[in-house]
Design a protein around this motif. Structure first.
Motif, PDB file in Angstrom:
ATOM      1  N   LEU A  80      30.865   3.311  -1.178  1.00  0.00           N
ATOM      2  CA  LEU A  80      31.507   2.518  -0.137  1.00  0.00           C
ATOM      3  C   LEU A  80      31.776   1.105  -0.642  1.00  0.00           C
ATOM      4  O   LEU A  80      30.924   0.513  -1.312  1.00  0.00           O
ATOM      5  N   ASN A  81      32.930   0.561  -0.280  1.00  0.00           N
ATOM      6  CA  ASN A  81      33.121  -0.872  -0.400  1.00  0.00           C
ATOM      7  C   ASN A  81      32.150  -1.568   0.551  1.00  0.00           C
ATOM      8  O   ASN A  81      31.728  -0.981   1.561  1.00  0.00           O
ATOM      9  N   SER A  82      31.844  -2.817   0.278  1.00  0.00           N
ATOM     10  CA  SER A  82      30.943  -3.546   1.171  1.00  0.00           C
ATOM     11  C   SER A  82      31.592  -3.854   2.517  1.00  0.00           C
ATOM     12  O   SER A  82      30.898  -4.256   3.461  1.00  0.00           O
ATOM     13  N   ASP A  83      32.921  -3.683   2.613  1.00  0.00           N
ATOM     14  CA  ASP A  83      33.615  -3.896   3.894  1.00  0.00           C
ATOM     15  C   ASP A  83      34.134  -2.582   4.459  1.00  0.00           C
ATOM     16  O   ASP A  83      35.152  -2.539   5.137  1.00  0.00           O
ATOM     17  N   ALA A  84      33.400  -1.502   4.202  1.00  0.00           N
ATOM     18  CA  ALA A  84      33.783  -0.183   4.722  1.00  0.00           C
ATOM     19  C   ALA A  84      32.548   0.532   5.244  1.00  0.00           C
ATOM     20  O   ALA A  84      31.430   0.303   4.773  1.00  0.00           O
ATOM     21  N   TRP A  85      32.744   1.405   6.227  1.00  0.00           N
ATOM     22  CA  TRP A  85      31.630   2.183   6.752  1.00  0.00           C
ATOM     23  C   TRP A  85      32.143   3.530   7.218  1.00  0.00           C
ATOM     24  O   TRP A  85      33.289   3.666   7.649  1.00  0.00           O
ATOM     25  N   VAL A  86      31.289   4.549   7.107  1.00  0.00           N
ATOM     26  CA  VAL A  86      31.679   5.891   7.527  1.00  0.00           C
ATOM     27  C   VAL A  86      31.477   6.027   9.029  1.00  0.00           C
ATOM     28  O   VAL A  86      30.637   5.354   9.640  1.00  0.00           O
ATOM     29  N   VAL A  87      32.252   6.923   9.632  1.00  0.00           N
ATOM     30  CA  VAL A  87      32.242   7.130  11.077  1.00  0.00           C
ATOM     31  C   VAL A  87      31.482   8.413  11.397  1.00  0.00           C
ATOM     32  O   VAL A  87      31.793   9.482  10.854  1.00  0.00           O
ATOM     33  N   ARG A 110      39.716  10.119   5.603  1.00  0.00           N
ATOM     34  CA  ARG A 110      40.814   9.340   6.173  1.00  0.00           C
ATOM     35  C   ARG A 110      40.303   7.929   6.453  1.00  0.00           C
ATOM     36  O   ARG A 110      39.248   7.742   7.058  1.00  0.00           O
ATOM     37  N   LEU A 111      41.046   6.936   6.003  1.00  0.00           N
ATOM     38  CA  LEU A 111      40.671   5.544   6.238  1.00  0.00           C
ATOM     39  C   LEU A 111      41.353   5.012   7.488  1.00  0.00           C
ATOM     40  O   LEU A 111      42.528   5.306   7.742  1.00  0.00           O
ATOM     41  N   LEU A 112      40.605   4.239   8.234  1.00  0.00           N
ATOM     42  CA  LEU A 112      41.113   3.589   9.438  1.00  0.00           C
ATOM     43  C   LEU A 112      40.970   2.078   9.306  1.00  0.00           C
ATOM     44  O   LEU A 112      40.042   1.584   8.657  1.00  0.00           O
ATOM     45  N   ASN A 113      41.877   1.352   9.921  1.00  0.00           N
ATOM     46  CA  ASN A 113      41.714  -0.083  10.086  1.00  0.00           C
ATOM     47  C   ASN A 113      40.694  -0.329  11.188  1.00  0.00           C
ATOM     48  O   ASN A 113      40.406   0.564  11.999  1.00  0.00           O
ATOM     49  N   PRO A 114      40.129  -1.536  11.263  1.00  0.00           N
ATOM     50  CA  PRO A 114      39.135  -1.802  12.307  1.00  0.00           C
ATOM     51  C   PRO A 114      39.647  -1.571  13.725  1.00  0.00           C
ATOM     52  O   PRO A 114      38.847  -1.293  14.625  1.00  0.00           O
ATOM     53  N   ASP A 115      40.962  -1.642  13.939  1.00  0.00           N
ATOM     54  CA  ASP A 115      41.506  -1.395  15.283  1.00  0.00           C
ATOM     55  C   ASP A 115      41.763   0.080  15.551  1.00  0.00           C
ATOM     56  O   ASP A 115      42.309   0.445  16.598  1.00  0.00           O
ATOM     57  N   GLY A 116      41.374   0.941  14.606  1.00  0.00           N
ATOM     58  CA  GLY A 116      41.514   2.376  14.793  1.00  0.00           C
ATOM     59  C   GLY A 116      42.805   2.974  14.292  1.00  0.00           C
ATOM     60  O   GLY A 116      42.972   4.203  14.318  1.00  0.00           O
ATOM     61  N   THR A 117      43.732   2.166  13.828  1.00  0.00           N
ATOM     62  CA  THR A 117      44.982   2.688  13.279  1.00  0.00           C
ATOM     63  C   THR A 117      44.771   3.214  11.866  1.00  0.00           C
ATOM     64  O   THR A 117      43.817   2.841  11.176  1.00  0.00           O
ATOM     65  N   PRO A 213      40.811  14.878   5.998  1.00  0.00           N
ATOM     66  CA  PRO A 213      40.954  14.026   7.184  1.00  0.00           C
ATOM     67  C   PRO A 213      39.920  14.268   8.277  1.00  0.00           C
ATOM     68  O   PRO A 213      39.862  13.488   9.235  1.00  0.00           O
ATOM     69  N   GLU A 214      39.115  15.338   8.145  1.00  0.00           N
ATOM     70  CA  GLU A 214      38.099  15.600   9.162  1.00  0.00           C
ATOM     71  C   GLU A 214      36.899  14.665   9.034  1.00  0.00           C
ATOM     72  O   GLU A 214      35.980  14.712   9.858  1.00  0.00           O
ATOM     73  N   ALA A 215      36.887  13.841   7.997  1.00  0.00           N
ATOM     74  CA  ALA A 215      35.879  12.785   7.845  1.00  0.00           C
ATOM     75  C   ALA A 215      36.618  11.453   7.818  1.00  0.00           C
ATOM     76  O   ALA A 215      37.682  11.345   7.201  1.00  0.00           O
ATOM     77  N   GLU A 216      36.057  10.457   8.470  1.00  0.00           N
ATOM     78  CA  GLU A 216      36.744   9.168   8.569  1.00  0.00           C
ATOM     79  C   GLU A 216      35.819   8.023   8.172  1.00  0.00           C
ATOM     80  O   GLU A 216      34.598   8.099   8.321  1.00  0.00           O
ATOM     81  N   ALA A 217      36.453   6.962   7.678  1.00  0.00           N
ATOM     82  CA  ALA A 217      35.744   5.720   7.369  1.00  0.00           C
ATOM     83  C   ALA A 217      36.638   4.559   7.776  1.00  0.00           C
ATOM     84  O   ALA A 217      37.870   4.659   7.732  1.00  0.00           O
ATOM     85  N   VAL A 218      36.021   3.478   8.173  1.00  0.00           N
ATOM     86  CA  VAL A 218      36.746   2.250   8.512  1.00  0.00           C
ATOM     87  C   VAL A 218      36.695   1.313   7.317  1.00  0.00           C
ATOM     88  O   VAL A 218      35.639   1.146   6.693  1.00  0.00           O
ATOM     89  N   HIS A 219      37.832   0.730   7.001  1.00  0.00           N
ATOM     90  CA  HIS A 219      37.907  -0.228   5.884  1.00  0.00           C
ATOM     91  C   HIS A 219      38.581  -1.495   6.371  1.00  0.00           C
ATOM     92  O   HIS A 219      39.705  -1.454   6.855  1.00  0.00           O
ATOM     93  N   VAL A 220      37.880  -2.617   6.240  1.00  0.00           N
ATOM     94  CA  VAL A 220      38.430  -3.889   6.699  1.00  0.00           C
ATOM     95  C   VAL A 220      39.537  -4.342   5.769  1.00  0.00           C
ATOM     96  O   VAL A 220      40.659  -4.621   6.170  1.00  0.00           O
ATOM     97  N   GLY A 221      39.248  -4.430   4.478  1.00  0.00           N
ATOM     98  CA  GLY A 221      40.273  -4.799   3.505  1.00  0.00           C
ATOM     99  C   GLY A 221      40.733  -6.233   3.648  1.00  0.00           C
ATOM    100  O   GLY A 221      40.248  -6.998   4.490  1.00  0.00           O
TER     101      GLY A 221
END
Length: 299
Positions: A80-87, A110-117, A213-221
């Motif tokens: 994981l990047n330090s600005d990413a987390w798994v859902v 699948r990566l998501l932005n913090p707003d869920g997009t 895509p059945e697994a997701e993570a959020v990435h701030v970037g």
């Protein structure tokens, strides 16, 4: 579930690293810190006593990934990047999926932005032509075209399982067997294109990179265009050129450098403010010498 370890590389990882570590609670986890000055190490040690912290000189992201993977023991490693987390149960999903495909070396959620997009993450290996489609805006003409947008996955919707050339390294599951066979990440890549190079070598060795895509993570970037973004953008260009020199040859890299220079000059005229300043800075750097010289220039 197959056993999974987790690795997070940090350099001034606050405030997001705590959420990254919370998302992998219960896994053997190693944080490799590259000299943070923002209290990252103190916060991790105080808040996550089960996490092992390894401190080393900042030799680049590839060096951090290599160290972290070698410090763990499980047959799969979530990086994981330090600005990413798994859902949710994304780690379980990634591991079960990988376990069912013996030659799956790298599985990307699948990566998501913090707003869920959606944060598009599927990419194609760089070539001079693909570099041109990006830097000269050609991909905008036909976003779903393989001819004009393979560099960005030809408009892949990120809604189905697919074997891909590579995916962004913000969050991924890597199979230790593949890591040992293909070899470590190339530490000549300091910040960008480490995953590109490794996936290219893995494919050549008969391993697969898969998008799940059945697994997701959020990435701030990095979404904002600030003056300090100029350094990061230069490193992105340097990563493209290093990949091309290594896998396509010096001539291809030099052709790409000229294309990139033309594209950056165009962008510096189209965009204003800080974004335009970043492109002008990068154009000045790219104009400073041949591709091989740029690879050796100071960061």
């Amino acid at each position: 579930m197959p056993e999974v370890s987790a690795v997070v590389v940090t350099y001034n990882g606050l405030p997001h690293v705590e959420r990254a570590l919370e998302s992998v609670s219960g896994l053997e986890t190693v944080v490799v810190d590259h000299g943070s000055t923002d209290w990252t190490v103190d916060r991790v040690r105080a808040g996550f006593p089960a996490v092992r912290v390894v401190e080393q000189e900042n030799l680049g992201l590839a060096a951090g990934w290599n160290r972290g993977i070698r410090e763990t023991a499980a047959p799969y490693v979530l990086v994981l990047n330090s600005d990413a987390w798994v859902v949710g149960d994304a780690v379980d999903r990634l591991a079960r999926f990988a376990e069912g495909i013996p030659r799956a070396a790298w599985v990307a959620p699948r990566l998501l932005n913090p707003d869920g997009t959606l944060q598009p993450s599927v990419r194609g290996f760089p070539t001079t032509w693909r570099i041109a489609t990006e830097y000269l805006f050609l991909r905008k003409l036909a976003p779903r075209s393989r001819l004009l947008n393979s560099f960005y996955g030809a408009g892949f919707r990120h809604d189905e399982v697919r074997e891909v050339e590579f995916a962004k390294g913000a969050a991924f599951l890597i199979r230790r067997e593949a890591f040992e066979e293909v070899g470590p990440f190339d530490e000549a890549f300091f910040l960008f294109s480490e995953e590109t190079d490794w996936s290219y070598r893995a494919r050549a060795a008969g391993w697969r990179t898969l998008f799940y895509p059945e697994a997701e993570a959020v990435h701030v970037g990095g979404a904002s265009w600030r003056r300090e973004s100029a350094t990061l953008f230069r490193e992105q260009v340097r990563g493209h050129l290093r990949f091309l020199v290594k896998h396509r040859g010096v001539s291809a890299a030099e052709h790409a450098r000229r294309v990139i220079l033309a594209g950056l000059r165009l962008r510096s005229m189209v965009f204003r403010g800080e974004r335009g300043a970043v492109y002008r800075d990068a154009a000045d750097w790219v104009a400073g010498g041949p591709a091989t010289a740029l690879l050796e220039s100071p960061r």
